[in-house]
Design an enzyme around this catalytic site. Structure first.
Site, PDB file in Angstrom:
ATOM      1  N   ASP A   1      -5.527   7.130  -6.384  1.00  0.00           N
ATOM      2  CA  ASP A   1      -5.832   8.544  -6.154  1.00  0.00           C
ATOM      3  C   ASP A   1      -6.765   8.697  -4.950  1.00  0.00           C
ATOM      4  O   ASP A   1      -6.503   9.488  -4.039  1.00  0.00           O
ATOM      5  CB  ASP A   1      -6.463   9.135  -7.420  1.00  0.00           C
ATOM      6  CG  ASP A   1      -6.607  10.640  -7.401  1.00  0.00           C
ATOM      7  OD1 ASP A   1      -6.028  11.304  -6.524  1.00  0.00           O
ATOM      8  OD2 ASP A   1      -7.292  11.169  -8.297  1.00  0.00           O
TER       9      ASP A   1
ATOM     10  N   GLY B   1      -4.492   1.632 -14.310  1.00  0.00           N
ATOM     11  CA  GLY B   1      -5.823   1.312 -13.783  1.00  0.00           C
ATOM     12  C   GLY B   1      -6.890   1.686 -14.788  1.00  0.00           C
ATOM     13  O   GLY B   1      -6.901   1.193 -15.918  1.00  0.00           O
ATOM     14  N   VAL B   2      -7.759   2.615 -14.399  1.00  0.00           N
ATOM     15  CA  VAL B   2      -8.887   2.993 -15.256  1.00  0.00           C
ATOM     16  C   VAL B   2      -8.443   3.656 -16.560  1.00  0.00           C
ATOM     17  O   VAL B   2      -9.212   3.691 -17.510  1.00  0.00           O
ATOM     18  CB  VAL B   2      -9.897   3.903 -14.519  1.00  0.00           C
ATOM     19  CG1 VAL B   2     -10.537   3.169 -13.360  1.00  0.00           C
ATOM     20  CG2 VAL B   2      -9.272   5.190 -14.067  1.00  0.00           C
ATOM     21  N   TYR B   3      -7.194   4.150 -16.633  1.00  0.00           N
ATOM     22  CA  TYR B   3      -6.715   4.757 -17.875  1.00  0.00           C
ATOM     23  C   TYR B   3      -6.297   3.710 -18.909  1.00  0.00           C
ATOM     24  O   TYR B   3      -6.011   4.041 -20.044  1.00  0.00           O
ATOM     25  CB  TYR B   3      -5.573   5.732 -17.603  1.00  0.00           C
ATOM     26  CG  TYR B   3      -6.012   7.063 -17.024  1.00  0.00           C
ATOM     27  CD1 TYR B   3      -7.302   7.269 -16.526  1.00  0.00           C
ATOM     28  CD2 TYR B   3      -5.142   8.124 -16.967  1.00  0.00           C
ATOM     29  CE1 TYR B   3      -7.689   8.486 -16.003  1.00  0.00           C
ATOM     30  CE2 TYR B   3      -5.520   9.354 -16.442  1.00  0.00           C
ATOM     31  CZ  TYR B   3      -6.802   9.523 -15.964  1.00  0.00           C
ATOM     32  OH  TYR B   3      -7.183  10.731 -15.449  1.00  0.00           O
TER      33      TYR B   3
ATOM     34  N   ASP C   1       0.855  -1.183   0.000  1.00  0.00           N
ATOM     35  CA  ASP C   1       0.000   0.000   0.000  1.00  0.00           C
ATOM     36  C   ASP C   1       0.894   1.237   0.000  1.00  0.00           C
ATOM     37  O   ASP C   1       1.613   1.487   0.969  1.00  0.00           O
ATOM     38  CB  ASP C   1      -0.887  -0.040   1.246  1.00  0.00           C
ATOM     39  CG  ASP C   1      -1.829   1.131   1.377  1.00  0.00           C
ATOM     40  OD1 ASP C   1      -1.664   2.144   0.660  1.00  0.00           O
ATOM     41  OD2 ASP C   1      -2.737   1.055   2.224  1.00  0.00           O
ATOM     42  N   ILE C   2       0.863   2.008  -1.064  1.00  0.00           N
ATOM     43  CA  ILE C   2       1.734   3.178  -1.205  1.00  0.00           C
ATOM     44  C   ILE C   2       1.513   4.193  -0.090  1.00  0.00           C
ATOM     45  O   ILE C   2       2.437   4.895   0.296  1.00  0.00           O
ATOM     46  CB  ILE C   2       1.556   3.825  -2.603  1.00  0.00           C
ATOM     47  CG1 ILE C   2       2.717   4.773  -2.906  1.00  0.00           C
ATOM     48  CG2 ILE C   2       0.198   4.510  -2.729  1.00  0.00           C
ATOM     49  CD1 ILE C   2       2.776   5.231  -4.348  1.00  0.00           C
TER      50      ILE C   2
ATOM     51  N   GLY D   1      -9.304   4.249  -7.080  1.00  0.00           N
ATOM     52  CA  GLY D   1      -7.987   3.626  -7.120  1.00  0.00           C
ATOM     53  C   GLY D   1      -6.994   4.268  -6.178  1.00  0.00           C
ATOM     54  O   GLY D   1      -7.333   4.702  -5.071  1.00  0.00           O
TER      55      GLY D   1
END
Length: 182
Positions: free
Chosen positions: A42, A132-134, A18-19, A40
């Protein structure tokens, strides 16, 4: 779970975790162009840092610049994170690769490291920007990212770059590619 490689005088580490929990000088946020938070990584960074404080800082930046273009980076305090700073960068949305996506993705990593250098940040943790979503293809993104990180370390922009992957599958993919190119 992590693996490390030397790059110039520095080190690249591929880490599963986990960043938001890493003890580094700064973490990079895979942001949207309005720095508005989202899903995500962000969303996780906004929640861990403190949504109200981080969103207020991001709104102030957006008031000044309008929006953050893909490949560019800005910095805020880390607020509730153990990291002192958050570097926000926007990766490209994958549209097949003919719309400068590789260049923009590389720029997101390079500009994040250049900004870190300007703020005397030595250890910098990155998520898999645009994966991710991109929709950026993970193996292509890993090759671009790791090459950019190696270049940044060789030119001493930072001392350590940590690629933080949330899933075990992503960790193994990035580790395999790192073995090939580092």
């Amino acid at each position: 779970m992590q693996k490390s490689w030397s790059a110039g005088p520095g080190r690249i580490t591929v880490h599963k975790g986990d960043i938001t929990r890493l003890s580094v000088d700064a973490i990079v946020n895979a942001a949207n162009s309005r720095l508005a938070g989202g899903g995500g990584v962000d969303g996780a960074i906004h929640r861990a840092a403190g949504i109200d404080l981080l969103q207020a800082a991001c709104r102030e930046i957006i008031r000044e610049i309008g929006s953050l273009p893909p490949g560019e980076a800005v910095i805020t305090p880390g607020f509730g994170l153990s990291a002192r700073h958050i570097i926000h960068t926007v990766g490209p949305i994958w549209r097949g690769g003919a719309n400068r996506e590789p260049e923009l993705l590389g720029n997101a990593y390079r500009n994040s490291m250049a900004l870190a250098h300007q703020h005397d940040i030595k250890t910098l943790a990155f998520p898999a920007i645009s994966c991710g979503v991109y929709g950026y293809p993970v193996e292509d993104a890993a090759r671009i990212a790791l090459a950019a990180l190696r270049q940044g370390l060789e030119t001493e922009l930072v001392g350590e770059a940590v690629m933080v992957l949330y899933s075990e599958a992503a960790f193994h993919t990035w580790s395999r590619i790192a073995e090939d190119i580092l």
